[in-house]
Structure formats: structure tokens, C-alpha cells
Enzyme design. Structure first.
Site, mmCIF file in Angstrom:
data_model
loop_
_atom_site.group_PDB
_atom_site.id
_atom_site.type_symbol
_atom_site.label_atom_id
_atom_site.label_comp_id
_atom_site.label_asym_id
_atom_site.label_seq_id
_atom_site.Cartn_x
_atom_site.Cartn_y
_atom_site.Cartn_z
ATOM 1 N N HIS A 43 0.877 -1.178 0.000
ATOM 2 C CA HIS A 43 0.000 0.000 0.000
ATOM 3 C C HIS A 43 0.917 1.232 0.000
ATOM 4 O O HIS A 43 2.021 1.180 0.527
ATOM 5 C CB HIS A 43 -0.829 -0.058 1.287
ATOM 6 N N ASP A 73 3.200 -4.542 7.911
ATOM 7 C CA ASP A 73 1.943 -3.801 7.838
ATOM 8 C C ASP A 73 0.800 -4.813 7.986
ATOM 9 O O ASP A 73 0.515 -5.582 7.069
ATOM 10 C CB ASP A 73 1.881 -3.080 6.479
ATOM 11 N N GLN A 95 -4.405 -5.393 6.850
ATOM 12 C CA GLN A 95 -5.390 -6.283 6.229
ATOM 13 C C GLN A 95 -5.306 -7.704 6.783
ATOM 14 O O GLN A 95 -6.053 -8.573 6.357
ATOM 15 C CB GLN A 95 -5.181 -6.322 4.708
ATOM 16 N N LYS A 126 -10.392 -0.899 10.283
ATOM 17 C CA LYS A 126 -10.626 -2.101 9.471
ATOM 18 C C LYS A 126 -10.938 -3.299 10.375
ATOM 19 O O LYS A 126 -11.256 -4.375 9.903
ATOM 20 C CB LYS A 126 -9.400 -2.397 8.599
ATOM 21 N N CYS A 165 -4.725 2.606 -3.633
ATOM 22 C CA CYS A 165 -3.458 3.075 -3.018
ATOM 23 C C CYS A 165 -2.345 2.084 -3.290
ATOM 24 O O CYS A 165 -1.529 1.789 -2.399
ATOM 25 C CB CYS A 165 -3.619 3.306 -1.521
HETATM 26 N N1 PLP Z 1 -1.759 -0.624 4.607
HETATM 27 C C1 PLP Z 1 -2.722 -1.348 4.033
HETATM 28 C C2 PLP Z 1 -2.383 -2.734 3.544
HETATM 29 C C3 PLP Z 1 -4.002 -0.840 3.882
HETATM 30 O O1 PLP Z 1 -4.953 -1.575 3.296
HETATM 31 C C4 PLP Z 1 -4.288 0.466 4.367
HETATM 32 C C5 PLP Z 1 -5.627 1.063 4.190
HETATM 33 O O2 PLP Z 1 -6.288 0.845 3.199
HETATM 34 C C6 PLP Z 1 -3.247 1.179 4.986
HETATM 35 C C7 PLP Z 1 -2.007 0.614 5.085
HETATM 36 C C8 PLP Z 1 -3.467 2.565 5.511
HETATM 37 O O3 PLP Z 1 -4.321 2.540 6.605
HETATM 38 P P1 PLP Z 1 -4.820 3.908 7.257
HETATM 39 O O4 PLP Z 1 -5.330 4.756 6.121
HETATM 40 O O5 PLP Z 1 -5.900 3.488 8.184
HETATM 41 O O6 PLP Z 1 -3.662 4.528 7.947
#
Ligand code: PLP
Length: 421
Positions: free
Chosen positions: A138, A215, A218, A241, A379
Site C-alpha cells: 500500500h 503492515d 489487512q 478495518k 493506493c
Molecule cells: N496498509 C494497508 C495494507 C491498507 O490496506 C491500508 C488502508 O487501506 C493502509 C495501510 C493505511 O491505513 P490507514 O489509512 O488506516 O492509515
């Protein structure tokens, strides 16, 4: 050649008991909504999940009964709010199998990764160093590293994926050369659903002295995650999430890291003593929690974890796998429909395109049928570039979704296709 090995740190292990999924679904009031005069089918769960009444009630009760700032006031409301906030930290620590005093509460994964970038990486990296990321990250796990690379002279190296969307582990290990100081890797891809064997990868990285940033945005909503077993250096997660409020998240790191890192943001609460001659910082995790936190949000996230635990994360994985298999089977019957990401053991996220239909057109027309999916780049521009497409649709399923909703989603795609000619 890929060597996919199921990751024991994220594989269901316990006995599966019966869960009344219809009853569970009724805990989510928003799922009763009609949109465009059709019952809502919410398939945008990778974007954010809906909240059960238990979470909504906990936030409501906080504001009605004990709203106050934390760690500042001696009055009873201040004590209750502080206890609620710290209880949330403890509940999250138990849920993720880490120590509460190693858990920094923050606004989400984006903040968490920036914290590592500016507090761990910026003072340490220099020209000649390499930051290793995977193709499936992401933007939140790419852009902060690019900013740090620009400031330190370090370079970014990309670990590639295979056509089915799994990580090319041989290539990853080959890329772990001596100059690599940090590996930033997603546990589960937000587009492909690929579940990376982070435990094995972190072991390999550790052997080579590479710091690991995982990270978990998900992963945690879909499976039981034991951060201690993964044995990474940093693990980040976002609360919205995980059926909790927006603006909540965690960053876990071992105490030695926290102690060796300078604060990221300065202000109240992260200090022991301040004078114009200098400041003595508070102990971790508070050293990294400047300012008034999202107290109500963490009260809600605590309620979310309390809600999920009796359902059982293993039951959730099983339920979502059944839904994923059903949806994949039906989508595969539609001619001209291409699915991106078919790695074994993937999570319940399906990125797809329909021949001759733009992803946004399809998403807009599906919305008119009551079906909420995401369309766009998710993203993850570099990942879409790998597949040679600019956008995709993405249907992401949660345990409260139903087989009947999948049937209606498929019927809606057929209807939209007829409309598009
Ligand atoms: N990393 C992953 C894999 C994501 O799916 C997301 C959100 O879609 C993020 C990071 C970013 O999360 P946040 O916008 O809640 O900081």
C-alpha cells in the site's frame, strides 16, 4: 519458483465451534440500510469495516458518562477516562499477544509507518543503505520510505511478485543483500488478498540483521495474529478495518527499539519534565503518544476486540474463506471477467475487471443496484502497474456478508453488463 509455505503465525489452529452468523449480522445496524431503494450489500470491507452496536454503544457511553482527558485530571471522570484508555491498550496487547508497554496507540497504520520512518530510519540510514519493499505494498508502506530515502541517500529495492500475486520468495531472499537495513512488507495485500508468510520471512531477515516492518492492516481483521510468534521488529495496524472507530491504530515494537528511538512528535503527555534548558521524555510507550489521543476511539476499538474474541478469529477466517470461495467460483463463470490475485490461502479480497467496462463505471452502476465495492488504484499504483492496468474493481468480504448477497452481487454484474451493452 515460489515456495509458498502457510504461515503458522496466521493459520487457524483451534477447533471451530458453531456461530450463528445471522445473529452476528444483526449486530450491524448499517446493514439494514436501503440504498437507491435496494438493500445495501456492503463489499468494501478492505476499505473500512462496519461497526457493531457494541462498538457504537461503547463510544456513546464514553461521551455520555465519562468523557475527560487522559492522564491529566485527578477528578473521577479523568480517572475513568484514563482507565478506559489504558484498558484498551491492555486488551489490544492481549489480542495481539504482545506486552502492553510495548504498544503505542496512534491514529492508524499510516501514522505508525511514518513514526518508524522518521524515528527509527531517518537517524540511522545513509547513502549505500537499502530499504527493501515488496511490489504489493500500500502507498502507506512505500511513500514514507521514499521520503526517508530522499533525505538519507538510501535507495529503495523492490521485491517482485509472481503472476498469481504471491510474493516471489526466492527473489525476496536474493534481494536481502548486506546493504539492506530494513524490510517493509505487508502481511496481507489489500488488493490481491495474498497472505505473506511473514514469520518465515522475518526469521530470514533477522538472520541477516535486517529490521522488519510488517503492515498488518489487512491481516488482523481476517485471522488470528500472534505478533510475538511472527518475531518482527515493528508491526502496525489500523483500527477502523477491525470493526473499530476511524483514527485508531497501533504500532508494536520491542522495548529496546522504543528506548533507542527519539520521539516522533513532541508535546504534552510524552514528557516527564520540561524547562527551557531541555526536556526529559516520558517512558515508552508514552514517549510516542504526544497530545490528546483518540480516547473515545480506543474505547470503541476495545469494544471491537471484546466483540470479536467470543466469535473467534479462526471462525471468522473459516467463514470468510467460504464466502471467498463462493464469490470466486461465481465470478469465474462470467466470461471476460479477470481476477487479480489467486495465491493459495488468500484473504477475502477480490480485485477484478470486466472486459470492455471501466472499473468506475461498473462500481457506479453496481452502487445503483445496492452493491458497494471499491474501484480505482486502491493506493497501490506499483502493483497495478505490474498487472498492466490502471484501475480495478475490488469486492472485499467480511464475516457479516452472506451467500445470498454474493448471488445478488453476481446477478447485479450480469444486469450491469447488459446495460453496458
Ligand atoms: N496498509 C494497508 C495494507 C491498507 O490496506 C491500508 C488502508 O487501506 C493502509 C495501510 C493505511 O491505513 P490507514 O489509512 O488506516 O492509515
Amino acid at each position: 519458483m515460489n515456495r509458498y509455505t502457510p504461515d503458522p503465525a496466521s493459520t487457524p489452529a483451534t477447533e471451530i465451534g458453531p456461530v450463528d452468523w445471522n445473529k452476528i449480522r444483526s449486530d450491524f445496524p448499517i446493514l439494514e440500510r436501503q440504498v437507491h431503494s435496494k438493500p445495501l450489500i456492503y463489499f468494501d470491507n478492505a476499505n473500512t469495516t462496519q461497526k457493531p452496536v457494541q462498538v457504537i454503544a461503547a463510544v456513546d457511553e464514553f461521551y455520555r458518562r465519562y468523557n475527560a482527558n487522559v492522564s491529566r485530571a485527578v477528578h473521577i471522570l479523568g480517572t475513568e477516562a484514563t482507565n478506559a484508555y489504558e484498558n484498551a491498550r491492555m486488551a489490544l496487547a492481549r489480542f495481539l499477544n504482545v506486552r502492553a508497554d510495548e504498544l503505542v496507540l496512534c491514529s492508524g497504520t499510516t501514522f505508525a509507518i511514518n513514526l518508524i520512518a522518521y524515528s527509527w530510519a531517518l537517524p540511522r540510514l545513509r547513502t549505500g543503505d537499502t530499504i527493501l519493499v515488496s511490489r504489493m505494498e500500500h502507498h502507506a508502506n512505500i511513500v514514507p520510505w521514499q521520503l526517508i530515502a530522499q533525505r538519507t541517500g538510501a535507495t529503495i529495492r523492490v521485491a517482485e511478485i509472481l503472476p498469481d500475486g504471491s510474493l516471489d520468495q526466492d527473489a525476496l531472499y536474493a534481494a536481502m543483500t548486506e546493504d539492506v537495513k530494513l524490510l517493509a512488507l505487508t502481511h496481507v495485500s489489500n488488493v490481491l488478498g495474498t497472505v505473506n508468510p511473514v514469520r518465515a520471512i522475518c526469521k530470514e531477515a533477522r538472520r541477516r540483521g535486517i529490521i522488519t516492518v510488517i503492515d498488518g492492516s489487512q491481516a488482523i481483521p481476517h485471522r488470528s495474529v500472534d505478533i510475538a510468534a511472527i518475531d518482527c521488529d515493528f508491526y502496525a495496524m489500523t483500527g477502523h478495518k477491525l470493526y473499530g472507530p476511524t483514527g485508531t491504530g497501533i504500532l508494536w515494537a520491542r522495548r529496546e527499539h522504543w528506548q533507542a528511538m527519539p520521539p516522533f512528535i513532541g508535546g504534552g503527555e510524552m514528557i516527564k519534565e520540561v524547562s527551557f534548558d531541555g526536556t526529559v521524555f516520558n517512558d515508552p510507550p508514552y514517549k510516542f503518544e504526544a497530545g490528546t489521543p483518540n480516547i473515545a476511539g480506543f474505547v470503541g476499538l476495545h469494544a471491537a476486540v471484546d466483540y470479536l474474541q467470543p466469535i473467534g478469529m479462526d471462525n471468522i477466517t473459516t467463514r470468510e474463506t467460504e464466502l471467498l470461495e463462493h464469490a470466486t467460483e461465481e465470478l469465474n463463470k462470467i466470461s471476460g471477467l479477470r481476477i487479480f490475485g489467486t495465491a493459495p490461502g488468500k484473504a477475502s479480497v477480490i480485485a477484478f475487471l470486466l472486459e470492455d467496462a471501466h472499473a468506475h463505471d461498473l462500481a457506479i452502476l453496481l452502487d445503483l443496484e445496492g452493491v458497494a465495492i471499491r474501484s480505482g488504484q486502491h493506493c497501490a499504483h506499483p502493483l497495478l502497474q505490474f498487472f498492466g492496468v490502471g484501475t480495478t474493481c475490488r469486492a472485499s468480504l467480511a464475516f457479516y456478508n452472506t451467500h445470498e448477497e454474493i448471488e445478488r452481487f453476481i446477478a447485479a454484474i450480469h444486469k450491469v453488463r447488459r446495460l453496458l451493452g
